[in-house]
Write an enzyme that holds these catalytic residues in place. Sequence first.
Site, PDB file in Angstrom:
ATOM      1  N   LYS A  16      -0.706  15.286  27.809  1.00 51.46           N
ATOM      2  CA  LYS A  16      -0.090  14.110  27.181  1.00 51.46           C
ATOM      3  C   LYS A  16       1.415  14.288  26.968  1.00 51.46           C
ATOM      4  O   LYS A  16       2.166  13.322  27.097  1.00 51.46           O
ATOM      5  CB  LYS A  16      -0.776  13.787  25.854  1.00 51.46           C
ATOM      6  N   THR A  17       1.871  15.503  26.654  1.00 51.44           N
ATOM      7  CA  THR A  17       3.308  15.708  26.454  1.00 51.44           C
ATOM      8  C   THR A  17       4.066  15.455  27.750  1.00 51.44           C
ATOM      9  O   THR A  17       5.139  14.842  27.761  1.00 51.44           O
ATOM     10  CB  THR A  17       3.582  17.148  25.957  1.00 51.44           C
ATOM     11  N   ASP A  32       3.475   9.624  19.347  1.00 49.93           N
ATOM     12  CA  ASP A  32       2.550  10.699  19.699  1.00 49.93           C
ATOM     13  C   ASP A  32       1.598  10.962  18.528  1.00 49.93           C
ATOM     14  O   ASP A  32       1.908  10.641  17.382  1.00 49.93           O
ATOM     15  CB  ASP A  32       3.352  11.964  20.016  1.00 49.93           C
ATOM     16  N   GLU A  33       0.452  11.543  18.831  1.00 46.74           N
ATOM     17  CA  GLU A  33      -0.549  11.912  17.803  1.00 46.74           C
ATOM     18  C   GLU A  33      -0.865  10.713  16.893  1.00 46.74           C
ATOM     19  O   GLU A  33      -0.917  10.831  15.665  1.00 46.74           O
ATOM     20  CB  GLU A  33      -0.061  13.100  16.964  1.00 46.74           C
ATOM     21  N   GLN A  66      -9.808  14.101  18.124  1.00 44.32           N
ATOM     22  CA  GLN A  66      -9.100  15.209  17.475  1.00 44.32           C
ATOM     23  C   GLN A  66      -8.453  14.770  16.163  1.00 44.32           C
ATOM     24  O   GLN A  66      -7.505  15.397  15.690  1.00 44.32           O
ATOM     25  CB  GLN A  66      -8.041  15.795  18.416  1.00 44.32           C
ATOM     26  N   ARG A 119     -10.318  24.769  22.491  1.00 41.00           N
ATOM     27  CA  ARG A 119      -9.210  25.728  22.497  1.00 41.00           C
ATOM     28  C   ARG A 119      -9.436  26.794  23.579  1.00 41.00           C
ATOM     29  O   ARG A 119      -8.503  27.474  23.991  1.00 41.00           O
ATOM     30  CB  ARG A 119      -9.063  26.452  21.151  1.00 41.00           C
TER      31      ARG A 119
END
Length: 744
Positions: A31-32, A218-219, A249, A605
Amino acid sequence: MNLDTLNPAQREAVEKTEGPVLILAGAGSGKTRVLTTRIAHLIENKGVQAPNILAITFTNKAANEMRERVEETLGSDTKEMWISTFHSCCVRILRKDINRIGYNRSFIIYDSADQVTLVKDCLKELNLSDKAFEPKVVISTISGAKDKLHSPKEFKQMHMSDARMSKIADIYALYQDRLKRNSALDFDDLIYKTVELLRTDSEVLEFYRSRFKYIMVDEYQDTSKAQYELIKMLAKEHQNICVVGDDDQSIYGWRGADIRNILEFEKDYDDVHVVKLEQNYRSTQIILDAANTVISNNIERKRKKLWSEKKEGELIKIQVAENEVEESDFVSDMIAKIAREQNRSYKDFAVLYRANAQARPVEDALNRSQIPYNIYGGTKFYERKEIKDLIAYLRVIQNPQDDISIKRIINVPRRGIGLRTIEKIEDRASLKQESMYSVLIDIESNSDISTKARNSISAFVDTIGTLRTIKEVYPVSKLIEKVLETTDYYEYIDDLYKGDTEEAKDRKDNLKEFISIAIEFEQSSEDQSLEEFLTGVALTSESNEEEEIDKVSLMTIHTSKGLEFPVVFLIGMEEGLFPISRAVRSMAESDIEEERRLCYVGITRAKETLYMTLTQKRTLYGKTNPSIASRFMEELPKECIEKLNKEEKQITSYSKANYNVLDKYKQKYMTNVNKSAVATKVNATIKDTTKESNLDDIKPGAKVHHPKFGVGTVVGMMGSDVTIAFEKQGIKKINKEYTTLDVL
């Protein structure tokens, strides 16, 4: 610029620049990269001017990374572009125009200590006790009100019938007045006052609406009510709003994040274009299959399914240990084995846990194996203040000549023995070439010390003398309990962290965990003396002073968000620990769903190898209890897991434990109903689950059908919340207004 390196979904997200866009970015989906490429695409390919772009994220680290990537892509700086956190963005707006709502543009920003001081001043002015209204509790309440955009007046009206909350509303009002008088804002004000400014001054609002033609956030799943309103106001004119996030998340509900902001984005804007980033570049498909299956049990989510080109991979390894010591030894042994056999660095490994206290036995095991580690988001167990205080007490009880420990605890908890007094005692001991304790015993002969201080010192000496007497007959664990009791250390913790009940609880839990260490020592050591215990603690807690880069990472799952590791150990997969006990007790499905999202974060993770461990019994916070396997373990797909235990170790499953509880509810609520009739309905095949039901028929004792959880018995009600004991899914709290419940 060339977009050919992007996958189809990523490219779609970059090129769809006009109108509202919702990018559902699964874990590890890049996504970044999408956000930074989208910004560069707007400038280079679409001719958008840099000042017309606003990109918002949550941390300075993320903002800096985004800025650096954009500059690298464009080959130019981003000074004219607003790439910042919410707070930084709001400060820029307020510095320019906060005078329009009566504040000085040269305002200062108060930190948490300043807030405490100010609240204490307000309490004094209102003749209120800081014991009845602990400053940190008041600050937390005010923060929550600002986060929901409730003014002091609105907050007061909401709580007119609650005497205590009404008083806090008065404190809130005075607190805001004092802030304004001092030309100050707290951190919550930065967003709260920006929203107020934009709501009350149309000229300022129009300026920023006109300027920010393209907004990216973002987020987005972590936004609060205030942040949501801010973005909605700014985006209204051009509607070129792109939000990126992953509802799976969303794990910060406890600090104000509202998952509905992302779930209901399509209700807030017309013709929303949705892009799902489902290709994962981090993990193997087996790990993703497990994560997908677990998270699919949540109802409140946007459906998506992560996939990877890494089709090969190891099965998820499940290990059942007898207790937390065996669990930690297994983790330590496997790290050593994998590092040796696969030539891996220690930095490739991470141990994740739900509660900080779980780290201690892992630390012990890694120390015994001489494996270097680093704890993220917390202090090493033996370096925590309360543990060092307790060890100092034990060292003085064992050896009163230990001046270092004497100095640490002589005024802990506070006894009115100040630094100047301690300096005088040190000077006298040095002059007489005696220990400080010798001077303390003879304190009555020291006229340089005030009478009040002498009395406090005498009481301290008596306390140490009593504890030294009983150390010969008490086991170490009981001696520790006696130290805590005699010194009123728990009360000291409450006083030290006034109002911050979570912090105080964590500190107390650490002390109870230290008792667990003593219990383990008593069970495993032939020499059970205090001296032997302190020797063991010293050897275990000794750390290498040289800074090492190559270390195993220990952290909570919350801390791990955004990170990735080749090998991950997810420990403590037990009901009441993960999901955490307060979520289980609440019986609210939303709380369990947040815990499940946390599990999803933990699983994703891992890049290559994932171990999940649980115990038959666990000593935690000073208590030993048999374990129940986490419900999340049962949700793992069988084809993705490998059980490592050579001999089957018995542990109660979540389903079996829930079945026993359900039986108790059945006995209670079927007493006054026709049991045979109910049994017939329970066993009947449900042919029609779409029919309309009268909500008034939903009451304790009623049999209902839920579209996901199946048949259950209503066991309690409070407002619209219905507590239901389901036959196969256990006890859950459901809101009947938003869920179809059919009465059978």
